[in-house]
Motif scaffolding. Structure first.
Motif, PDB file in Angstrom:
ATOM      1  N   GLU A  61       0.875  -1.164   0.000  1.00  0.00           N
ATOM      2  CA  GLU A  61       0.000   0.000   0.000  1.00  0.00           C
ATOM      3  C   GLU A  61       0.913   1.213   0.000  1.00  0.00           C
ATOM      4  OE1 GLU A  61      -3.314   2.352   2.688  1.00  0.00           O
ATOM      5  OE2 GLU A  61      -1.902   0.958   3.595  1.00  0.00           O
ATOM      6  N   THR A  62       0.564   2.244  -0.743  1.00  0.00           N
ATOM      7  CA  THR A  62       1.421   3.408  -0.797  1.00  0.00           C
ATOM      8  C   THR A  62       0.621   4.655  -1.111  1.00  0.00           C
ATOM      9  OG1 THR A  62       3.359   4.404  -1.813  1.00  0.00           O
ATOM     10  CG2 THR A  62       1.985   3.064  -3.239  1.00  0.00           C
ATOM     11  N   LEU A  63       1.056   5.772  -0.548  1.00  0.00           N
ATOM     12  CA  LEU A  63       0.502   7.060  -0.911  1.00  0.00           C
ATOM     13  C   LEU A  63       1.361   7.722  -1.982  1.00  0.00           C
ATOM     14  CD1 LEU A  63      -0.457   8.401   2.623  1.00  0.00           C
ATOM     15  CD2 LEU A  63      -1.937   7.301   0.941  1.00  0.00           C
ATOM     16  N   ASP A  64       2.545   7.180  -2.218  1.00  0.00           N
ATOM     17  CA  ASP A  64       3.437   7.676  -3.249  1.00  0.00           C
ATOM     18  C   ASP A  64       3.330   6.782  -4.476  1.00  0.00           C
ATOM     19  OD1 ASP A  64       4.499   9.723  -1.612  1.00  0.00           O
ATOM     20  OD2 ASP A  64       5.740   8.224  -0.601  1.00  0.00           O
ATOM     21  N   PRO A  65       3.482   7.358  -5.680  1.00  0.00           N
ATOM     22  CA  PRO A  65       3.312   6.550  -6.884  1.00  0.00           C
ATOM     23  C   PRO A  65       4.570   5.784  -7.271  1.00  0.00           C
ATOM     24  CG  PRO A  65       3.721   8.823  -7.482  1.00  0.00           C
ATOM     25  CD  PRO A  65       3.634   8.777  -5.974  1.00  0.00           C
ATOM     26  N   TYR A  66       4.358   4.689  -7.991  1.00  0.00           N
ATOM     27  CA  TYR A  66       5.428   4.062  -8.749  1.00  0.00           C
ATOM     28  C   TYR A  66       5.432   4.772 -10.090  1.00  0.00           C
ATOM     29  CZ  TYR A  66       4.853   0.333  -5.291  1.00  0.00           C
ATOM     30  OH  TYR A  66       4.759  -0.390  -4.129  1.00  0.00           O
ATOM     31  N   GLN A  67       6.531   5.424 -10.445  1.00  0.00           N
ATOM     32  CA  GLN A  67       6.479   6.347 -11.571  1.00  0.00           C
ATOM     33  C   GLN A  67       7.751   6.288 -12.409  1.00  0.00           C
ATOM     34  OE1 GLN A  67       5.646  10.338 -10.333  1.00  0.00           O
ATOM     35  NE2 GLN A  67       5.168  11.046 -12.391  1.00  0.00           N
ATOM     36  N   ASN A  68       7.558   6.375 -13.724  1.00  0.00           N
ATOM     37  CA  ASN A  68       8.661   6.570 -14.653  1.00  0.00           C
ATOM     38  C   ASN A  68       8.289   7.777 -15.507  1.00  0.00           C
ATOM     39  OD1 ASN A  68      10.489   6.425 -16.918  1.00  0.00           O
ATOM     40  ND2 ASN A  68      10.888   4.289 -16.374  1.00  0.00           N
ATOM     41  N   VAL A  69       9.115   8.799 -15.487  1.00  0.00           N
ATOM     42  CA  VAL A  69       8.774  10.078 -16.116  1.00  0.00           C
ATOM     43  C   VAL A  69       9.306  10.199 -17.542  1.00  0.00           C
ATOM     44  CG1 VAL A  69       8.578  11.281 -13.921  1.00  0.00           C
ATOM     45  CG2 VAL A  69      10.786  11.209 -15.098  1.00  0.00           C
ATOM     46  N   GLN A  90       1.973 -14.458  -5.606  1.00  0.00           N
ATOM     47  CA  GLN A  90       1.160 -14.079  -4.453  1.00  0.00           C
ATOM     48  C   GLN A  90       1.498 -12.667  -3.951  1.00  0.00           C
ATOM     49  OE1 GLN A  90       1.163 -17.193  -1.478  1.00  0.00           O
ATOM     50  NE2 GLN A  90       0.894 -18.814  -2.994  1.00  0.00           N
ATOM     51  N   ALA A  91       1.343 -11.691  -4.818  1.00  0.00           N
ATOM     52  CA  ALA A  91       1.572 -10.293  -4.458  1.00  0.00           C
ATOM     53  C   ALA A  91       0.268  -9.520  -4.614  1.00  0.00           C
ATOM     54  CB  ALA A  91       2.658  -9.681  -5.338  1.00  0.00           C
ATOM     55  N   ALA A  92       0.023  -8.582  -3.701  1.00  0.00           N
ATOM     56  CA  ALA A  92      -1.219  -7.804  -3.728  1.00  0.00           C
ATOM     57  C   ALA A  92      -0.913  -6.323  -3.556  1.00  0.00           C
ATOM     58  CB  ALA A  92      -2.165  -8.277  -2.633  1.00  0.00           C
ATOM     59  N   PHE A  93      -1.665  -5.494  -4.257  1.00  0.00           N
ATOM     60  CA  PHE A  93      -1.506  -4.039  -4.214  1.00  0.00           C
ATOM     61  C   PHE A  93      -2.870  -3.407  -3.953  1.00  0.00           C
ATOM     62  CE2 PHE A  93       1.789  -5.773  -6.864  1.00  0.00           C
ATOM     63  CZ  PHE A  93       2.915  -5.005  -6.637  1.00  0.00           C
ATOM     64  N   TRP A  94      -2.936  -2.557  -2.922  1.00  0.00           N
ATOM     65  CA  TRP A  94      -4.161  -1.822  -2.615  1.00  0.00           C
ATOM     66  C   TRP A  94      -3.903  -0.319  -2.760  1.00  0.00           C
ATOM     67  CZ3 TRP A  94      -3.721  -6.570  -0.263  1.00  0.00           C
ATOM     68  CH2 TRP A  94      -4.886  -7.345  -0.130  1.00  0.00           C
ATOM     69  N   GLY A  95      -4.742   0.355  -3.518  1.00  0.00           N
ATOM     70  CA  GLY A  95      -4.696   1.808  -3.583  1.00  0.00           C
ATOM     71  C   GLY A  95      -3.386   2.378  -4.073  1.00  0.00           C
ATOM     72  N   CYS A  96      -2.703   1.675  -4.957  1.00  0.00           N
ATOM     73  CA  CYS A  96      -1.413   2.144  -5.460  1.00  0.00           C
ATOM     74  C   CYS A  96      -1.581   2.871  -6.789  1.00  0.00           C
ATOM     75  CB  CYS A  96      -0.456   0.966  -5.640  1.00  0.00           C
ATOM     76  SG  CYS A  96      -0.032   0.114  -4.102  1.00  0.00           S
ATOM     77  N   GLY A  97      -0.620   3.732  -7.094  1.00  0.00           N
ATOM     78  CA  GLY A  97      -0.608   4.434  -8.361  1.00  0.00           C
ATOM     79  C   GLY A  97       0.595   4.024  -9.185  1.00  0.00           C
ATOM     80  N   PHE A  98       0.363   3.754 -10.467  1.00  0.00           N
ATOM     81  CA  PHE A  98       1.425   3.356 -11.389  1.00  0.00           C
ATOM     82  C   PHE A  98       1.390   4.314 -12.568  1.00  0.00           C
ATOM     83  CE2 PHE A  98      -0.292  -0.346  -9.204  1.00  0.00           C
ATOM     84  CZ  PHE A  98       0.835  -0.905  -8.624  1.00  0.00           C
ATOM     85  N   PHE A  99       2.448   5.078 -12.754  1.00  0.00           N
ATOM     86  CA  PHE A  99       2.453   6.152 -13.744  1.00  0.00           C
ATOM     87  C   PHE A  99       3.618   5.965 -14.714  1.00  0.00           C
ATOM     88  CE2 PHE A  99       0.383   7.697  -9.974  1.00  0.00           C
ATOM     89  CZ  PHE A  99      -0.679   8.464 -10.439  1.00  0.00           C
ATOM     90  N   GLY A 100       3.316   6.028 -15.992  1.00  0.00           N
ATOM     91  CA  GLY A 100       4.332   5.946 -17.028  1.00  0.00           C
ATOM     92  C   GLY A 100       3.687   6.162 -18.379  1.00  0.00           C
ATOM     93  N   ALA A 101       4.398   5.778 -19.434  1.00  0.00           N
ATOM     94  CA  ALA A 101       3.864   5.912 -20.781  1.00  0.00           C
ATOM     95  C   ALA A 101       3.827   4.529 -21.429  1.00  0.00           C
ATOM     96  CB  ALA A 101       4.693   6.907 -21.590  1.00  0.00           C
ATOM     97  N   GLN A 102       4.894   4.142 -22.136  1.00  0.00           N
ATOM     98  CA  GLN A 102       4.929   2.817 -22.734  1.00  0.00           C
ATOM     99  C   GLN A 102       5.420   1.791 -21.709  1.00  0.00           C
ATOM    100  OE1 GLN A 102       6.796   2.567 -26.560  1.00  0.00           O
ATOM    101  NE2 GLN A 102       6.826   0.330 -26.571  1.00  0.00           N
TER     102      GLN A 102
END
Length: 215
Positions: free
Chosen positions: A3-11, A33-45
């Motif tokens: 869980e994260t309030l910060d994004p996973y991001q590639n600019v 067996q990995a789970a993500f709640w309320g996460c943000g994933f930001f990128g392009a391709q």
């Protein structure tokens, strides 16, 4: 479990469709067996490399332009928002400039595929729901709102008609301007209740055996 309030991001900048070497992964998940709640994933391709293993994504925000969920994982995406940042397409122009998924199932022996349930698809551009990165690519969208950025044919066989007999692309009770299936690619399947049932809940990823309740 993440869980994260910060994004996973590639600019990295948005690439031109067809550009070579423009992939810019924000995160790769290849463990089981990995789970993500309320996460943000930001990128392009190639934003989210859902590589392999069983994964659960709940109430996540995933943004990209081309193949922004890709790999050979077996994953359930529930109540997620999928946002295309492909370049806007002028009125009357029919070109495609993006794709949401590129699933990489290479043979019928592989038990993998992406299932999107109660999600929403929006943003800019004109995009496919998925394209067949590998010949047995498997993706299902259920109860999902699709804006009119989705191209009428919906899906792409990676310009290889031999894949039409082996890919599994399904839709079930989706809504919105992009959910009109009248002009869908002939290999796309409009699922009935029985066909859709295995893809609709955590049993798809054997989640009752390993997924812990979120606290």
């Amino acid at each position: 479990m993440f869980e994260t309030l910060d994004p996973y991001q590639n600019v990295a900048p948005i690439p031109v469709p067809g550009a070579v070497g423009a992939q810019a992964v924000a995160i790769r998940i290849s463990g089981d067996q990995a789970a993500f709640w309320g996460c943000g994933f930001f990128g392009a391709q190639d934003t989210l490399h859902d590589d392999r293993g069983r994964h659960y994504f709940k109430e996540c925000f995933i943004q990209g332009s081309i193949d922004f969920v890709f790999g050979n994982g077996k994953s359930l995406y529930e109540n997620c928002q999928l946002n295309s940042m492909a370049s806007p397409v002028p009125a009357g122009v029919k070109s495609i400039n993006g794709a949401i998924t590129a699933h990489g199932r290479a043979s019928s022996d592989e038990n993998s595929g992406y299932s999107f349930v109660n999600c929403s698809v929006g943003g800019t551009g004109r995009v496919w729901l998925g394209r067949a990165w590998r010949p047995f690519s498997r993706v299902v969208f259920s109860y999902t709102f699709m804006s009119d950025i989705i191209s009428p044919e919906g899906w792409n066989d990676f310009n290889d008609p031999t894949r039409d007999q082996t890919i599994f692309y399904g839709e079930y009770k989706c809504t919105g301007g992009g959910a009109n299936v009248t002009l869908r690619a002939p290999y796309a399947q409009i699922l009935n209740d029985t066909q859709a049932s295995p893809f609709l809940n955590i049993s798809y990823i054997d989640g009752e055996q390993w997924l812990e309740p979120y606290k």
